[in-house]
Scaffold this motif. Structure first.
Motif, short mmCIF file in Angstrom:
data_model
loop_
_atom_site.label_atom_id
_atom_site.label_comp_id
_atom_site.label_asym_id
_atom_site.label_seq_id
_atom_site.Cartn_x
_atom_site.Cartn_y
_atom_site.Cartn_z
N GLY A 70 0.60 -1.26 -0.06
CA GLY A 70 -0.03 -0.22 -0.23
C GLY A 70 0.78 1.31 -0.13
N ALA A 71 2.03 1.17 -0.26
CA ALA A 71 3.13 2.33 0.04
C ALA A 71 3.10 3.19 -1.24
N GLU A 72 3.09 4.50 -1.11
CA GLU A 72 3.55 5.54 -2.46
C GLU A 72 5.05 5.60 -2.18
N ILE A 73 5.75 5.39 -3.23
CA ILE A 73 7.17 5.46 -3.03
C ILE A 73 7.84 6.21 -4.06
N ALA A 74 8.88 7.05 -3.77
CA ALA A 74 9.88 8.05 -4.41
C ALA A 74 11.08 7.38 -4.18
N LEU A 75 11.99 7.16 -5.12
CA LEU A 75 13.32 6.53 -5.06
C LEU A 75 14.19 7.52 -5.73
N ALA A 76 15.29 7.89 -5.00
CA ALA A 76 16.52 8.43 -5.54
C ALA A 76 17.65 7.41 -5.72
N ALA A 77 18.69 7.60 -6.40
CA ALA A 77 19.74 7.00 -6.38
C ALA A 77 20.97 7.23 -5.23
N SER A 78 21.31 6.18 -4.55
CA SER A 78 22.34 6.30 -3.34
C SER A 78 23.75 6.67 -4.12
N ASN A 79 24.00 6.13 -5.23
CA ASN A 79 25.44 6.18 -5.80
C ASN A 79 24.84 6.43 -7.35
N PRO A 80 25.85 7.49 -8.04
CA PRO A 80 25.79 7.60 -9.56
C PRO A 80 26.36 6.47 -10.42
N MET A 105 25.21 10.44 -13.23
CA MET A 105 24.73 11.51 -13.02
C MET A 105 25.76 12.43 -12.16
N ASP A 106 25.64 13.62 -12.45
CA ASP A 106 26.93 14.71 -11.64
C ASP A 106 26.41 14.89 -10.19
N PRO A 107 26.90 15.31 -9.36
CA PRO A 107 26.62 15.55 -7.84
C PRO A 107 25.46 16.64 -7.70
N ALA A 108 25.53 17.66 -8.55
CA ALA A 108 24.38 18.34 -8.75
C ALA A 108 22.97 17.76 -8.67
N ALA A 109 23.11 16.94 -9.46
CA ALA A 109 21.76 16.19 -9.98
C ALA A 109 21.34 15.33 -8.78
N TYR A 110 22.27 14.58 -8.37
CA TYR A 110 22.35 13.52 -7.23
C TYR A 110 21.60 14.18 -5.95
N ASP A 111 22.01 15.48 -5.57
CA ASP A 111 21.54 16.21 -4.40
C ASP A 111 20.25 16.58 -4.86
N ARG A 112 19.92 17.06 -6.18
CA ARG A 112 18.52 17.60 -6.57
C ARG A 112 17.53 16.39 -6.45
N ASN A 113 17.98 15.41 -6.84
CA ASN A 113 17.21 14.20 -6.71
C ASN A 113 16.57 13.62 -5.27
N LEU A 114 17.55 13.99 -4.32
CA LEU A 114 17.16 13.79 -3.11
C LEU A 114 16.37 14.66 -2.49
N ALA A 115 16.55 15.95 -2.80
CA ALA A 115 15.52 16.91 -2.38
C ALA A 115 14.27 16.69 -3.01
N THR A 116 14.15 16.01 -4.26
CA THR A 116 12.74 15.93 -4.97
C THR A 116 11.93 14.87 -4.15
N VAL A 117 12.76 13.70 -3.72
CA VAL A 117 12.01 12.87 -3.17
C VAL A 117 11.52 13.11 -1.51
N LEU A 118 12.27 14.07 -1.14
CA LEU A 118 11.97 14.41 0.22
C LEU A 118 10.73 15.46 0.22
N GLU A 119 10.69 16.22 -1.05
CA GLU A 119 9.72 17.21 -0.98
C GLU A 119 8.18 16.39 -1.01
N ARG A 120 8.14 15.13 -1.39
CA ARG A 120 6.98 14.29 -1.02
C ARG A 120 6.59 14.42 0.39
N ARG A 121 7.06 14.81 1.46
CA ARG A 121 6.82 14.80 2.51
C ARG A 121 6.65 13.49 3.04
#
Length: 420
Positions: A70-80, A105-121
C-alpha cells in the motif's frame, strides 16, 4: 496509465528492465512471500516512503513488495554509478513507482534528486549511507514534519546516525537494518566478498592467484572479501586499526601489517572500512607499477583521490571500462577502479539477488513494523526486532527446502529456568 513523476534516462529500456527484475525475483523467494503477505494485509496503506538506494533489480523487488503493501514510493539513487537505467525505466513504466536516477549523474543532479523525493513529505525514510537523513536534517528540516521513522542499511550510514544521535541531532527513530545477524553474515560477508571480486575482475580481467591483495578493514565485509580472495589463490594481507579485528585476522592465518608496509607489496589494494583517507599520499607514493586500487566502502573518500590526481603527470581515462590509469612522474602506473566509488556496483552488479533476498526481506518487514509501532518509539538508532531477523531466516530455509530441529518442552523449560 498515467506515469508517476520521474527523471530517468530512457523509458524505452523498460522491457529490458522488467526482464532483469524478473530474473532477480527468481532468486528472492523469501521477499516474494513477504510481498504476497503485504498484498493481503496492506500494512503500508496511505504511507509515503522516500528512498535513497542503489537502483538495481534487487531494490526494485523490495519496492514492489512495499507497493503491494500500500505504500506510495519515491526513489532516488544512492550512488551515481550503481543505477541500472533499464531497472529505473521498468520501475516507472511497469511498476508505477517514481524514480529519480540516471547512471553517471553529476553531484548536482544527485543532490537535486534527494531533495525531490523529500519534497513528497514522506512518512518513512529508507536510506543507504545516511545522505537522505543528513540532507533532511541539515537543509530541509521542515520536510520532516510528517516523517515518523526510517531504516538505514549500511555500516557507513549507521556510523553517521550514531554520531547524530550522540549529539542530540537525530529527530527520528532510525532502525539499523545493517546490524542484524542475517545482514552482517550474508549481505556484508558473503555478498560484499563475492561482488567486490566480481567488480575487480570485470574491470581488470586480472588473475588473482599468486598475487598479493591488501584488504583494508577486517569487519564483516573485509572478512568476506579476504576469504574469497584467498579461496582464489591470492596472498591476502590485512590492515586494521582495531586490535580485536586484527587479532582475528592473525588467528585466521592472514598477514597483518600497517598500510605503510602493506602498500608497497600489494598488487591489488581494496579499502572496505567506512572511514576516510585509508590510502593516503604517502601510501600512494610507495605503490608498485601496475598496482590496482579499489574501494568497497560506501563513499569515495577511503582512497585520497585528490592526492592521486596531484601526483599524476597523466591520467588515461578508461583504459578498460571503469578502470582509469594514473601515470606518475617516475613512470609508474596506478589503476583506479570505478572512480574510487563502490567497485562492486560501479564495475559489476552488486550483491547476488539471493543475498539481497534476506536483507530486503528484513527491510520490508521492518518498514511494516515501524508503520505500526512508530508512536511508541523515541528518536535514536534502534535495532531490528529479533523476531523479524529470525522470521526471515526461517522463510529463507523454507524456500531452500531445509528443515531444522525445534526445542522440546523440556528443553524450553531448561533454558528458561535457573533452578534446573
Amino acid at each position: 496509465m498515467a506515469l508517476p513523476e520521474h527523471d530517468v534516462a530512457d523509458l524505452g529500456l523498460a522491457q529490458a528492465g522488467v526482464r532483469r527484475v524478473e530474473w532477480a525475483e527468481r532468486a528472492m523467494p523469501a521477499l516474494g512471500r513477504v510481498r504476497d503477505r503485504f498484498a493481503a494485509e496492506r500494512p503500508l496503506a496511505g504511507r509515503r516512503i522516500a528512498a535513497c538506494m542503489h537502483v538495481t533489480a534487487e531494490t526494485a523487488n523490495l519496492l514492489r513488495a512495499l507497493k503491494a503493501g500500500g505504500a506510495e514510493i519515491a526513489l532516488a539513487a544512492s550512488n551515481p554509478l550503481s543505477t541500472q537505467d533499464d531497472t529505473a525505466a521498468a520501475l516507472v513504466a511497469e511498476y508505477g513507482i517514481s524514480v529519480f536516477a540516471r547512471a553517471g549523474m553529476d553531484p548536482a543532479a544527485y543532490d537535486r534528486n534527494l531533495a525531490t523525493v523529500l519534497e513528497r513529505r514522506p512518512h518513512l525514510l529508507l536510506d543507504d549511507g545516511c545522505d537522505l537523513v543528513n540532507i533532511a536534517h541539515l537543509e530541509r528540516p521542515e520536510l520532516l514534519e510528517e516523517a515518523v521513522a526510517g531504516c538505514e542499511q549500511t555500516t557507513t550510514g549507521v556510523i553517521r546516525l550514531h554520531r547524530m544521535s550522540a549529539e542530540g541531532a537525530l529527530r527520528l527513530p532510525m532502525v539499523a537494518v545493517n546490524d542484524t545477524a542475517t545482514k552482517r553474515m550474508f549481505d556484508n560477508r558473503y555478498g560484499t566478498g563475492q561482488s567486490t571480486l566480481d567488480g575487480i575482475m570485470r574491470a581488470t580481467n586480472a588473475m588473482l592467484a599468486g598475487r598479493t591483495m591488501v584488504v583494508a578493514g577486517f569487519g564483516y565485509c573485509g572478512r568476506g572479501l579476504a576469504e574469497r580472495a584467498r579461496g582464489m589463490g591470492a596472498r591476502v594481507v590485512v590492515t586494521e586499526v582495531d586490535p580485536v579485528k586484527a587479532l582475528d585476522a592473525v588467528m585466521q592465518g592472514y598477514t597483518v601489517l600497517p598500510m605503510e608496509e602493506a602498500a608497497p607489496i600489494g598488487d591489488v589494494l581494496v579499502t572496505v572500512t567506512g572511514n576516510r583517507d585509508v590510502v593516503r599520499a604517502e601510501h600512494l607514493a610507495s605503490l608498485k607499477d601496475g598496482a590496482v586500487l579499489a574501494n568497497s566502502g560506501h563513499f569515495d573518500v577511503e582512497i585520497d583521490l585528490p592526492a592521486l590526481e596531484a601526483m599524476a603527470v597523466e591520467v588515461r581515462r578508461e583504459v578498460r571500462p571503469q578502470a582509469d590509469e594514473y601515470v606518475l612522474g617516475d613512470g609508474r602506473r596506478i589503476v583506479l577502479l570505478a572512480e574510487g566509488r563502490l567497485v562492486n556496483l560501479g564495475a559489476a552488479e552488486g550483491h547476488p539477488a539471493a543475498v539481497m533476498d534476506m536483507s530486503f526481506s528484513v527491510q520490508a518487514l521492518t518498514v511494516a513494523w515501524l508503520a505500526e509501532n512508530h508512536a511508541e518509539l523515541e528518536p535514536g538508532v534502534l535495532e531490528v526486532p529479533r523476531r523479524i531477523d529470525t522470521e526471515v531466516a526461517r522463510l529463507e530455509l523454507e524456500a531452500l527446502g531445509v528443515r531444522i530441529d525445534s526445542l522440546t518442552e523440556g528443553q524450553e523449560e531448561y533454558l528458561n529456568s535457573w533452578r534446573a
